[in-house]
Design a protein around this motif. Sequence first.
Motif, short mmCIF file in Angstrom:
data_model
loop_
_atom_site.label_atom_id
_atom_site.label_comp_id
_atom_site.label_asym_id
_atom_site.label_seq_id
_atom_site.Cartn_x
_atom_site.Cartn_y
_atom_site.Cartn_z
N PRO A 46 0.81 -1.32 -0.15
CA PRO A 46 0.16 -0.13 0.09
C PRO A 46 0.75 1.42 0.19
O PRO A 46 0.16 2.38 -0.32
N PHE A 47 2.01 1.19 0.15
CA PHE A 47 3.03 2.42 0.32
C PHE A 47 3.22 2.59 -1.10
O PHE A 47 3.74 3.93 -1.48
N VAL A 48 3.21 1.75 -2.16
CA VAL A 48 3.53 2.18 -3.45
C VAL A 48 2.64 3.00 -3.92
O VAL A 48 2.72 3.86 -4.66
N LEU A 50 5.79 5.86 -3.18
CA LEU A 50 7.01 5.11 -2.84
C LEU A 50 7.54 4.18 -3.74
O LEU A 50 6.27 3.30 -4.21
N SER A 51 8.70 3.86 -4.09
CA SER A 51 9.16 2.73 -5.08
C SER A 51 8.78 1.31 -4.26
O SER A 51 8.64 1.31 -2.98
N GLU A 52 8.85 0.25 -4.87
CA GLU A 52 8.75 -0.93 -4.39
C GLU A 52 9.72 -1.43 -3.56
O GLU A 52 9.58 -1.84 -2.46
N ALA A 94 9.79 -1.04 4.32
CA ALA A 94 8.78 -0.48 5.26
C ALA A 94 8.10 -1.76 5.59
O ALA A 94 7.76 -1.99 6.86
N THR A 95 7.49 -2.80 4.62
CA THR A 95 6.69 -3.73 5.09
C THR A 95 7.80 -4.99 5.93
O THR A 95 7.18 -5.36 6.89
N THR A 96 9.00 -5.04 5.63
CA THR A 96 9.75 -5.84 6.27
C THR A 96 10.02 -5.61 7.53
O THR A 96 10.22 -6.43 8.65
N LEU A 97 9.68 -4.25 7.97
CA LEU A 97 9.99 -3.87 9.50
C LEU A 97 8.44 -3.61 10.08
O LEU A 97 8.54 -3.27 11.11
N ILE A 117 -1.23 9.98 9.44
CA ILE A 117 -0.22 10.92 9.25
C ILE A 117 0.76 10.52 7.93
O ILE A 117 1.19 11.40 7.37
N GLN A 118 0.90 9.13 7.79
CA GLN A 118 1.88 8.83 6.60
C GLN A 118 1.10 8.85 5.21
O GLN A 118 1.68 9.38 4.31
N GLN A 119 -0.18 8.62 5.22
CA GLN A 119 -1.22 8.75 3.99
C GLN A 119 -1.09 10.30 3.64
O GLN A 119 -0.96 10.38 2.48
N GLN A 120 -1.01 11.16 4.68
CA GLN A 120 -1.02 12.32 4.25
C GLN A 120 0.37 13.13 3.89
O GLN A 120 0.49 14.13 2.91
N ALA A 121 1.31 12.62 4.74
CA ALA A 121 2.56 13.43 4.60
C ALA A 121 3.44 12.77 3.52
O ALA A 121 4.04 13.58 2.85
#
Length: 198
Positions: free
Chosen positions: A7-9, A13-15, A21-24, A32-36
């Motif tokens: 969902p970060f892509v 953000l790149s794969e 991020a997913t690994t962590l 806040i991440q969705q907006q920032a």
Amino acid sequence: MEQASSPFVALGLSETISQSATTLGYTQPTPIQQQAIPAVLFGKDILGIAKTGSGKTASYVLPILQRLMDEQWVVQNRHVPVLVLVPTRELAVQVETVFKELSAGLAERPKVMAVFGGVSINPQMIGMQGVQVLIATPGRLLDLLGSKAIHLAEVKMLVLDEADKMLDLGFQEEMDRVLALVPRKRQNLLFSATLSAA
């Protein structure tokens, strides 16, 4: 069926960075991440207010890593492109850790360094060469500037994390001095857990 990408892509953000991020354990972006994240990637100035534990640090670390990867900012003569100002040693170490963890899977990991008072300045001065992301408390940053160990004339992105806390701790004068040294044309990211709208 194809596996859905992170969902970060969808936030831009790149794969590669999304996978870090997913690994962590970042499975879904927080509000806040969705907006920032998209705003930082677009080069916008932002003010982010989010409670502690809301993923605030990653909301600027992830897009900064993406920008560093995409834009290949060259660091010359100790001119740092990304400056993160924080009020305390503890937060400096914490932010440095997040940068290093989230960049662990990148082919070219940026040089990230946290500097703060209460420890010898000499190793910090020596380590400044090639730093792309500098996380600093205001007092120690001014010490390093005074020693010509670092220069702020090429700062592209300035992050003030817990800006209100820096003011509460009496760093107004130091912050003013730092702000006078960074370029007027820069991206500003201001984050706080407690900043009021007043």
